[in-house]
Design a protein around this motif. Structure first.
Motif, PDB file in Angstrom:
ATOM      1  N   ASN A  69       0.649  -1.215   0.027  1.00 42.80           N
ATOM      2  CA  ASN A  69       0.005   0.004  -0.020  1.00 42.80           C
ATOM      3  C   ASN A  69       0.719   1.431  -0.015  1.00 42.80           C
ATOM      4  N   ARG A  70       2.172   1.082   0.479  1.00 45.18           N
ATOM      5  CA  ARG A  70       2.886   2.422   0.488  1.00 45.18           C
ATOM      6  C   ARG A  70       3.185   2.877  -0.802  1.00 45.18           C
ATOM      7  N   ASP A 118       0.772   5.300  -0.972  1.00 46.84           N
ATOM      8  CA  ASP A 118       0.860   6.599  -0.082  1.00 46.84           C
ATOM      9  C   ASP A 118       2.061   7.321  -0.438  1.00 46.84           C
ATOM     10  N   GLU A 119       3.168   6.765  -1.096  1.00 47.36           N
ATOM     11  CA  GLU A 119       4.387   7.665  -1.600  1.00 47.36           C
ATOM     12  C   GLU A 119       4.254   7.951  -2.731  1.00 47.36           C
ATOM     13  N   VAL A 172      11.277   3.572   1.022  1.00 52.50           N
ATOM     14  CA  VAL A 172       9.909   3.382   1.426  1.00 52.50           C
ATOM     15  C   VAL A 172       9.740   1.963   1.905  1.00 52.50           C
TER      16      VAL A 172
END
Length: 267
Positions: A112-113, A116-117, A157
């Motif tokens: 999911n990051r 997000d990033e 990340v």
């Protein structure tokens, strides 16, 4: 006698399990993706059974016994560097290296990051970037940058322990593909294919007391050497040439996931 040398092979005996199939690799969705990623015909999973209790701390003995076993030698497949055809080993393994690969992830939310990033947009499209080279790969999007370029701003990340996870390794291998890889513009095909293969290879069980799902497999990245040098997974070293042994200690199965970097099947 040093670990990984023939001699004390711990009494493991193996048998080939040709009837065990891996639907994740043969499903039509997967094969069309693997074709696009230049991996079709160069990636394979095979299953073998074994007869003794698996002890992770004796993994070197286990892997060495595997390569010496008369049921493995004529059945374990690899790609020939010269002909590009599937062959069996045909050489005596003198030394092995088996690196522990952690496998603790139970959910694809691990990735999911990327949203997000701003590596992947909310609609699933991977953010493009200016072309650059990270030998031997051409980098044209932020996802490849995160996977490969250590001094890029978003490399962190995924921290080092994340990058060692089998789920991450599998995802990265699929994203980088073979030598004529046509990269995806959206993330989903990578995630979907990673999930299918991961579920196919890795064993889980419900803990009897806590009822929580736990992963029971032990995973090793394996290299074997004969008297002249590396002989498996290939005599040529490449980040995208690999063999993972996924050991299920309860069923006493070992799944071998193999890929050799090159030009995949086109048609």
């Amino acid at each position: 006698m040093a670990a990984g040398e023939p001699g004390d092979l711990g009494g493991y005996y193996f048998r080939f399990l040709p009837q065990k199939t891996f639907p994740s690799l043969s499903a039509s969705d997967t094969t069309s993706r693997l074709r696009q990623w230049s991996m079709l015909g160069r990636i394979k999973a095979q299953a073998f059974g074994f007869d003794q209790t698996f002890q992770a701390y004796r993994k070197d003995d286990f892997v060495m016994a595997f390569f010496k076993d008369p049921n493995v030698i004529p059945n374990l497949q690899l790609l020939s560097d010269s002909s590009g055809q599937w062959i069996t080993l045909g050489t005596e393994v003198k030394k092995i290296e088996a690196i522990n690969v952690p496998c603790t992830q139970l959910s694809m939310s691990f990735f999911n990051r990327l949203y997000d990033e701003d590596i992947v947009r909310d609609n699933g499209h991977i953010v493009k970037c200016l072309d650059s080279f990270c030998d031997p790969f051409l980098i044209s999007d932020e996802l490849q940058k995160v996977l490969l370029v250590e001094d890029s701003e978003k490399y962190e990340v995924f921290r080092q322990p994340d990058r060692e996870e089998f789920l991450f390794c599998l995802f990265k291998h699929l994203c980088l593909g073979g030598s004529l890889c046509q990269y995806e513009d959206v993330l989903n095909p990578y995630l979907e294919t990673t999930k299918l293969i991961y579920k196919d290879l890795v064993s889980v069980r419900k803990h009897p007391q806590t009822k929580k799902i736990q992963i029971t497999s032990s995973i090793f990245k394996v290299t074997a050497y004969d008297s002249t040098g590396v002989c498996y997974p290939s005599t040529k070293n490449h980040e995208q040439t690999f063999s993972y042994f996924i050991v299920d200690p309860i069923k006493r199965h070992v799944n071998v996931l193999y890929h050799c970097y090159g030009v995949g099947e086109m048609s």
